[in-house]
Structures are given as C-alpha cells and as structure tokens.
Design an enzyme around this catalytic site. Structure first.
Site, mmCIF file in Angstrom:
data_model
loop_
_atom_site.group_PDB
_atom_site.id
_atom_site.type_symbol
_atom_site.label_atom_id
_atom_site.label_comp_id
_atom_site.label_asym_id
_atom_site.label_seq_id
_atom_site.Cartn_x
_atom_site.Cartn_y
_atom_site.Cartn_z
ATOM 1 N N LYS A 173 0.803 -1.221 0.000
ATOM 2 C CA LYS A 173 0.000 0.000 0.000
ATOM 3 C C LYS A 173 0.839 1.274 0.000
ATOM 4 O O LYS A 173 0.466 2.257 -0.626
ATOM 5 C CB LYS A 173 -0.924 0.025 1.216
ATOM 6 C CG LYS A 173 -2.059 -0.967 1.162
ATOM 7 C CD LYS A 173 -2.897 -0.830 2.422
ATOM 8 C CE LYS A 173 -4.157 -1.636 2.339
ATOM 9 N NZ LYS A 173 -5.079 -1.318 3.443
ATOM 10 N N ASP A 184 -10.178 2.895 2.722
ATOM 11 C CA ASP A 184 -10.213 2.349 4.091
ATOM 12 C C ASP A 184 -10.918 3.316 5.041
ATOM 13 O O ASP A 184 -11.623 2.893 5.961
ATOM 14 C CB ASP A 184 -8.794 2.091 4.614
ATOM 15 C CG ASP A 184 -8.148 0.893 3.935
ATOM 16 O OD1 ASP A 184 -8.888 0.000 3.474
ATOM 17 O OD2 ASP A 184 -6.899 0.840 3.870
ATOM 18 N N ALA A 192 -0.239 1.147 15.816
ATOM 19 C CA ALA A 192 0.298 2.331 15.140
ATOM 20 C C ALA A 192 0.898 1.971 13.782
ATOM 21 O O ALA A 192 1.779 2.648 13.285
ATOM 22 C CB ALA A 192 1.337 3.005 16.031
ATOM 23 N N GLY A 193 0.402 0.890 13.173
ATOM 24 C CA GLY A 193 0.888 0.492 11.849
ATOM 25 C C GLY A 193 0.090 1.169 10.751
ATOM 26 O O GLY A 193 -0.545 2.211 10.966
HETATM 27 P P1 ATR Z 1 -0.677 -3.025 9.545
HETATM 28 O O1 ATR Z 1 -0.275 -2.321 8.287
HETATM 29 O O2 ATR Z 1 -1.623 -4.185 9.321
HETATM 30 O O3 ATR Z 1 -1.174 -2.100 10.599
HETATM 31 P P2 ATR Z 1 1.954 -3.180 10.722
HETATM 32 O O4 ATR Z 1 2.302 -1.893 10.125
HETATM 33 O O5 ATR Z 1 2.955 -4.273 10.705
HETATM 34 O O6 ATR Z 1 0.644 -3.776 10.063
HETATM 35 O O7 ATR Z 1 1.483 -2.914 12.248
HETATM 36 C C1 ATR Z 1 1.164 -3.955 13.101
HETATM 37 C C2 ATR Z 1 0.674 -3.404 14.433
HETATM 38 O O8 ATR Z 1 0.463 -4.532 15.318
HETATM 39 C C3 ATR Z 1 1.676 -2.490 15.147
HETATM 40 O O9 ATR Z 1 0.966 -1.558 15.929
HETATM 41 C C4 ATR Z 1 2.434 -3.495 16.024
HETATM 42 O O10 ATR Z 1 3.063 -2.931 17.152
HETATM 43 P P3 ATR Z 1 4.575 -2.358 17.034
HETATM 44 O O11 ATR Z 1 4.470 -1.019 16.366
HETATM 45 O O12 ATR Z 1 5.036 -2.284 18.428
HETATM 46 O O13 ATR Z 1 5.321 -3.369 16.191
HETATM 47 C C5 ATR Z 1 1.288 -4.372 16.479
HETATM 48 N N1 ATR Z 1 1.740 -5.694 16.965
HETATM 49 C C6 ATR Z 1 2.156 -6.735 16.215
HETATM 50 N N2 ATR Z 1 2.459 -7.785 17.006
HETATM 51 C C7 ATR Z 1 2.227 -7.396 18.295
HETATM 52 C C8 ATR Z 1 2.344 -8.016 19.570
HETATM 53 N N3 ATR Z 1 2.769 -9.290 19.683
HETATM 54 N N4 ATR Z 1 2.020 -7.284 20.672
HETATM 55 C C9 ATR Z 1 1.594 -6.013 20.579
HETATM 56 N N5 ATR Z 1 1.451 -5.360 19.379
HETATM 57 C C10 ATR Z 1 1.768 -6.037 18.260
#
Ligand code: ATR
Length: 284
Positions: free
Chosen positions: A66, A102, A127-128
C-alpha cells in the site's frame, strides 16, 4: 471484451475480496473478472504497468504494497497522500489514479454500528498502516481526541502529525496497569483494535491487547481483524459490557467504495455482505 480488476498483494490467496467483489460484478451483470495477482514487492512496478491496459478497470492494493504503490502511482488523491497509502487504483485511460477507501470503510462500519463520532474520545491500539487510516477516519468523522497506545511508543508518536486543530492526538504506553490507559478507556466512546493480535496465523491468535475490566457499557469496540469473526479483543469487549464490532463490515464497505470507483455503479451491499460471510464461514 471482459474487463479485469486485480487485487495486488503478497500473499493474496487468503483474501476474501475476490469472493464478494465477483459476486457484486455478477449481480449487476458487469462483464468483468476480479482476480488475485500475487505480487511480491519487487514485481509491483510491472504489475502497475499491466494495469494501464485497456481491459483493466483498476485494482485493489493490500499488504505489503500500500505504501510503495503510493510512490509509484500517477495521480494519488489528497486522502491517499495524507494516509501515506493507497488501496484502490482506477485505470483512467492508461493513467493510474489512486485513493484510499479504508477511511470510508471505517466510517460506514461505525455508522452501521450506530456509533456517533462527533466530539468523541477514542482509544486506538496500534500504530501500523491500518492505524494511520483509523486516525484519518477519526478526523474526518469529527472525533475530539484519539489516545494511541502501541507496543512501540516511537511508532505511535509518528502518527501525531495526522491530528490537527480539531483532533487532539495523545500517545500513552500500552500497559494495562497504567492509570493513563484506565483513564483514557473510561472516557472513550470508541476503542479501536488495529494491531495484528488475535488474527488467525498472526503473531498471537489468543491475545487481546486489553482485558475485559477496562471496557464499560455504552462504549463501542471495533476490531480491524475479521478472521476469526470472534477475536479475543471482541470477547473481552463484550464481557466488559461494550458493543463489539467485527472487522468484516469495514472490509466490505472499503471494497464497496472501490467497486463504485471502478464501475461507476452503486455497490450491491447486501450481495457483498452475503458473499463475504459465506466465504468466512468456509474458512472457519
Ligand atoms: P498493519 O499495516 O496491518 O497495521 P503493521 O504496520 O505491521 O501492520 O502494524 C502492526 C501493528 O500490530 C503495530 O501496531 C504493532 O506494534 P509495534 O508497532 O510495536 O510493532 C502491532 N503488533 C504486532 N504484534 C504485536 C504483539 N505481539 N504485541 C503487541 N502489538 C503487536
């Protein structure tokens, strides 16, 4: 000539978009095929070139392409620029236009759930990329404040510039015991789960980022995860008395808005919801 709409992502085989988009095309008698094109990031430029052909109406773009698609597209709109990501491409006579539906997906699904965002306090977990679209949706919907709690605080802080005069953004630690999180949850009309926790085949299928005791009645809880339909977050929300809202509605509504762009026709929402539910039932 049969037209094509593509879904670009990697992987894409698990996506249910082809099911409900094809059902919608068929229901309106539109001679087009919605096809999943598995596109590793290095193949994105050539996939975009293919989209310029006359028989291509456009595409959806999903993880992990994206952000990169935004950079490569001819004409992204202001919304896509603000989010920093595109999910919908329209082939306008060989020129690739792009937007991000979205935000509309989030707003419509909240409307369906009876959530009034005007002046609301919101807690956002994550925050992703998905969280960025949520923040922009909160701004469009007139929320007053979004409190972001994320495992990695620095990523949450990167979202703060998405706020503005009318939307205050605050960052707090994702710590169940913290007074800040408790206070934010107490005043939140809406809680949004935008991490990959609880997702089938994700980092932790059994985990909810928040326990039931932090929710309360009169609050809505939206999970962006839609497989499984009942996530640990939604279970915790229900136990805590909040109204659980699954991610399927968001998915279908963003797809419906994309459909409108490619075909110029009102999307047959009932058909799309039925096909999406049927596809999900088959996976569970
Ligand atoms: P997307 O585009 O789907 O939002 P992403 O950019 O990889 O995917 O973001 C994933 C989100 O899930 C982030 O907020 C991530 O937290 P971090 O910024 O700390 O990485 C969160 N996330 C993934 N695995 C996690 C876990 N085991 N515990 C807490 N947060 C998690």
């Amino acid at each position: 000539m049969t037209s094509t709409i593509a879904l670009l992502g990697h992987p894409v085989s698990h996506s249910i978009s082809p099911r409900f988009q094809q059902a919608a095309l068929d229901a309106l008698g539109i001679d087009a095929r919605y096809e999943a094109w598995d596109t590793p990031p290095e193949d994105l430029p050539s996939a975009l070139e293919r989209l310029r052909s006359r028989d291509l109406l456009g595409a959806n773009v999903t993880v992990p392409l994206k952000q990169e698609a935004l950079r490569l597209i001819d004409r992204p709109d202001a919304l896509a620029e603000r989010i920093g990501a595109v999910n919908t491409i329209v082939n306008a006579g060989g020129v690739l236009e792009a937007t991000n539906t979205d935000v509309a997906g989030v707003l419509r699904s909240l409307e369906d759930g009876g959530v009034d965002l005007a002046g609301a306090n919101v807690v956002l977990i994550g925050a992703g990329g998905a969280a960025r679209a949520i923040v922009v949706a909160m701004r469009e919907g007139g929320a007053a404040r979004v409190t972001i709690a994320n495992r990695t605080a620095a990523r949450a802080r990167a979202l703060v510039p998405l706020g503005g005069e009318d939307l205050e953004l605050r960052v707090i630690p994702l710590d169940h015991a913290s007074e800040q999180l408790r206070a934010a949850m107490q005043s939140a009309r809406l809680v949004v789960q935008a991490t990959s926790l609880g997702m089938r085949d994700g980092p932790d299928e059994d985990a909810s980022p928040l326990p039931a005791e932090l929710f309360h009645a009169g609050q809505a809880a939206l999970d962006i995860v839609y497989v499984p339909e009942q996530t640990p977050f939604l279970r915790a929300a229900r136990q805590g008395g909040a109204l659980p809202l699954g991610g399927l509605s968001m998915l279908v509504h963003q797809g419906a808005e994309s459909f409108r762009r490619w075909t110029g026709q009102p999307p047959p929402l009932d058909v799309m919801f039925d096909a999406a539910r049927a596809a999900l039932d088959e996976t569970s």
